[in-house]
Every structure is written in C-alpha cells, then in structure tokens.
Design a protein around this motif. Structure first.
Motif, PDB file in Angstrom:
ATOM      1  N   ALA A  12       5.816   5.909   4.995  1.00  0.00           N
ATOM      2  CA  ALA A  12       4.790   5.351   4.126  1.00  0.00           C
ATOM      3  C   ALA A  12       3.568   6.254   4.176  1.00  0.00           C
ATOM      4  O   ALA A  12       3.355   6.970   5.154  1.00  0.00           O
ATOM      5  CB  ALA A  12       4.425   3.940   4.571  1.00  0.00           C
ATOM      6  N   PHE A  13       2.788   6.224   3.111  1.00  0.00           N
ATOM      7  CA  PHE A  13       1.536   6.966   3.091  1.00  0.00           C
ATOM      8  C   PHE A  13       0.586   6.314   2.092  1.00  0.00           C
ATOM      9  O   PHE A  13       0.997   5.533   1.235  1.00  0.00           O
ATOM     10  CB  PHE A  13       1.752   8.455   2.758  1.00  0.00           C
ATOM     11  N   ASP A  14      -0.684   6.620   2.265  1.00  0.00           N
ATOM     12  CA  ASP A  14      -1.726   6.104   1.394  1.00  0.00           C
ATOM     13  C   ASP A  14      -2.097   7.158   0.363  1.00  0.00           C
ATOM     14  O   ASP A  14      -1.971   8.366   0.617  1.00  0.00           O
ATOM     15  CB  ASP A  14      -2.972   5.740   2.198  1.00  0.00           C
ATOM     16  N   LEU A  15      -2.559   6.685  -0.769  1.00  0.00           N
ATOM     17  CA  LEU A  15      -3.050   7.550  -1.836  1.00  0.00           C
ATOM     18  C   LEU A  15      -4.430   7.070  -2.256  1.00  0.00           C
ATOM     19  O   LEU A  15      -4.718   5.868  -2.192  1.00  0.00           O
ATOM     20  CB  LEU A  15      -2.146   7.451  -3.073  1.00  0.00           C
ATOM     21  N   SER A  16      -5.240   7.983  -2.692  1.00  0.00           N
ATOM     22  CA  SER A  16      -6.485   7.627  -3.365  1.00  0.00           C
ATOM     23  C   SER A  16      -6.648   8.592  -4.537  1.00  0.00           C
ATOM     24  O   SER A  16      -6.222   9.748  -4.463  1.00  0.00           O
ATOM     25  CB  SER A  16      -7.678   7.695  -2.413  1.00  0.00           C
ATOM     26  N   PHE A  17      -7.224   8.088  -5.611  1.00  0.00           N
ATOM     27  CA  PHE A  17      -7.431   8.916  -6.795  1.00  0.00           C
ATOM     28  C   PHE A  17      -8.430   8.243  -7.716  1.00  0.00           C
ATOM     29  O   PHE A  17      -8.796   7.078  -7.519  1.00  0.00           O
ATOM     30  CB  PHE A  17      -6.118   9.204  -7.526  1.00  0.00           C
ATOM     31  N   THR A  18      -8.876   8.967  -8.705  1.00  0.00           N
ATOM     32  CA  THR A  18      -9.806   8.458  -9.692  1.00  0.00           C
ATOM     33  C   THR A  18      -9.153   8.563 -11.061  1.00  0.00           C
ATOM     34  O   THR A  18      -8.552   9.591 -11.388  1.00  0.00           O
ATOM     35  CB  THR A  18     -11.115   9.278  -9.669  1.00  0.00           C
ATOM     36  N   THR A  19      -9.264   7.493 -11.859  1.00  0.00           N
ATOM     37  CA  THR A  19      -8.707   7.507 -13.214  1.00  0.00           C
ATOM     38  C   THR A  19      -9.564   8.410 -14.096  1.00  0.00           C
ATOM     39  O   THR A  19     -10.715   8.727 -13.751  1.00  0.00           O
ATOM     40  CB  THR A  19      -8.674   6.095 -13.824  1.00  0.00           C
ATOM     41  N   PRO A  20      -9.045   8.815 -15.261  1.00  0.00           N
ATOM     42  CA  PRO A  20      -9.861   9.628 -16.175  1.00  0.00           C
ATOM     43  C   PRO A  20     -11.172   8.942 -16.580  1.00  0.00           C
ATOM     44  O   PRO A  20     -12.144   9.615 -16.916  1.00  0.00           O
ATOM     45  CB  PRO A  20      -8.940   9.831 -17.380  1.00  0.00           C
ATOM     46  N   PRO A  22       6.084   7.094   9.857  1.00  0.00           N
ATOM     47  CA  PRO A  22       7.449   6.564   9.714  1.00  0.00           C
ATOM     48  C   PRO A  22       7.379   5.073   9.402  1.00  0.00           C
ATOM     49  O   PRO A  22       6.473   4.369   9.866  1.00  0.00           O
ATOM     50  CB  PRO A  22       8.080   6.797  11.083  1.00  0.00           C
ATOM     51  N   HIS A  23       8.311   4.594   8.607  1.00  0.00           N
ATOM     52  CA  HIS A  23       8.319   3.174   8.218  1.00  0.00           C
ATOM     53  C   HIS A  23       9.747   2.815   7.836  1.00  0.00           C
ATOM     54  O   HIS A  23      10.415   3.571   7.134  1.00  0.00           O
ATOM     55  CB  HIS A  23       7.396   2.974   7.021  1.00  0.00           C
ATOM     56  N   SER A  24      10.217   1.685   8.294  1.00  0.00           N
ATOM     57  CA  SER A  24      11.574   1.278   7.896  1.00  0.00           C
ATOM     58  C   SER A  24      11.566   0.847   6.438  1.00  0.00           C
ATOM     59  O   SER A  24      10.584   0.324   5.918  1.00  0.00           O
ATOM     60  CB  SER A  24      12.086   0.149   8.784  1.00  0.00           C
ATOM     61  N   PHE A  25      12.666   1.107   5.780  1.00  0.00           N
ATOM     62  CA  PHE A  25      12.871   0.721   4.383  1.00  0.00           C
ATOM     63  C   PHE A  25      14.228   0.043   4.384  1.00  0.00           C
ATOM     64  O   PHE A  25      15.251   0.667   4.150  1.00  0.00           O
ATOM     65  CB  PHE A  25      12.856   1.949   3.495  1.00  0.00           C
ATOM     66  N   LEU A  83       5.652  -7.482   1.355  1.00  0.00           N
ATOM     67  CA  LEU A  83       6.669  -7.006   0.415  1.00  0.00           C
ATOM     68  C   LEU A  83       7.328  -5.733   0.931  1.00  0.00           C
ATOM     69  O   LEU A  83       8.556  -5.615   0.931  1.00  0.00           O
ATOM     70  CB  LEU A  83       6.054  -6.755  -0.962  1.00  0.00           C
ATOM     71  N   PHE A  84       6.520  -4.789   1.397  1.00  0.00           N
ATOM     72  CA  PHE A  84       7.067  -3.552   1.936  1.00  0.00           C
ATOM     73  C   PHE A  84       7.966  -3.833   3.138  1.00  0.00           C
ATOM     74  O   PHE A  84       9.019  -3.225   3.294  1.00  0.00           O
ATOM     75  CB  PHE A  84       5.953  -2.581   2.326  1.00  0.00           C
ATOM     76  N   ALA A  85       7.561  -4.752   3.999  1.00  0.00           N
ATOM     77  CA  ALA A  85       8.354  -5.087   5.199  1.00  0.00           C
ATOM     78  C   ALA A  85       9.686  -5.730   4.836  1.00  0.00           C
ATOM     79  O   ALA A  85      10.656  -5.601   5.581  1.00  0.00           O
ATOM     80  CB  ALA A  85       7.551  -5.993   6.114  1.00  0.00           C
TER      81      ALA A  85
END
Length: 112
Positions: free
Chosen positions: A54-62, A44-47, A103-105
């Motif tokens: 809020a959540f984290d993402l990870s990924f790899t570019t092509p 949970p996170h105030s907006f 910034l998010f806060a």
C-alpha cells in the motif's frame, strides 16, 4: 501521425517492483493533468491471500483542489490488481479513512 493519449500513458510491466508501481500511478496521474503528484508511505500490506503493498498519494487537480489518496496493490502472476481511494484533502479523506481502511483489510482477489 500523432500519438493518442493512451499511447502516451505510462504502461505496467510485470517486472516492476512496488516502488516502480507507485511511480507508475504518480506518472499516470501527472499524464492525466494532475499537478504536484507525490507518493509516500510504501509498506507491505496483505491483499486477501496475496502479499501486496500500500502507499499514499497526494496531488492537486487542474482546478487547484488538493487531493489525498491511498492505493492497495498486488502483483499476482504477471498482472496488477489495485484498489484506489482518492478524496479532497480537506475533510473528506480523513472522514472516510477508517471505512476505507476496513474495506482494504477485507479485500480479496477473485479466486482467492
């Protein structure tokens, strides 16, 4: 008749729960050609005045570049509002993490 790329992209539905929204972002990145997309740390996170998450993402570019990201989202009414930050995992994500956290806060939804 072939489907357009926009027809194949996952779609937001106002009945989605926060974990569904996180999965929506992951599926969208996967549909856009990114690999090894994972979500984590859903909290949970105030907006602004809204209750969000809020959540984290990870990924790899092509091209094989490892990326990290953070998403701040809220579902006021029937819409989805989100702020995303993605950067290369090596150096840049951690280098800007404090600034992005501030910034998010400070984020506010229009009209709130």
């Amino acid at each position: 008749m072939a489907q357009s790329d926009s027809d194949q992209m996952p779609k937001y539905d106002s009945s989605m729960l926060p974990d569904d929204v996180a999965e929506l972002f992951a599926r969208t990145l996967g549909s856009a050609g990114y690999d090894r997309v994972k979500t984590s740390s859903l909290t949970p996170h105030s907006f602004g005045a809204e209750t969000g998450f809020a959540f984290d993402l990870s990924f790899t570019t092509p091209d094989g570049l490892e990326m990290k990201g953070k998403v701040l989202a809220s579902q006021p009414g029937k819409k989805l509002d989100a702020i995303l930050f993605f950067a290369p995992n090596e150096y840049y994500f951690d280098h800007y993490a404090d600034s992005v956290g501030k910034l998010f806060a400070s984020a506010r939804l229009d009209g709130h």
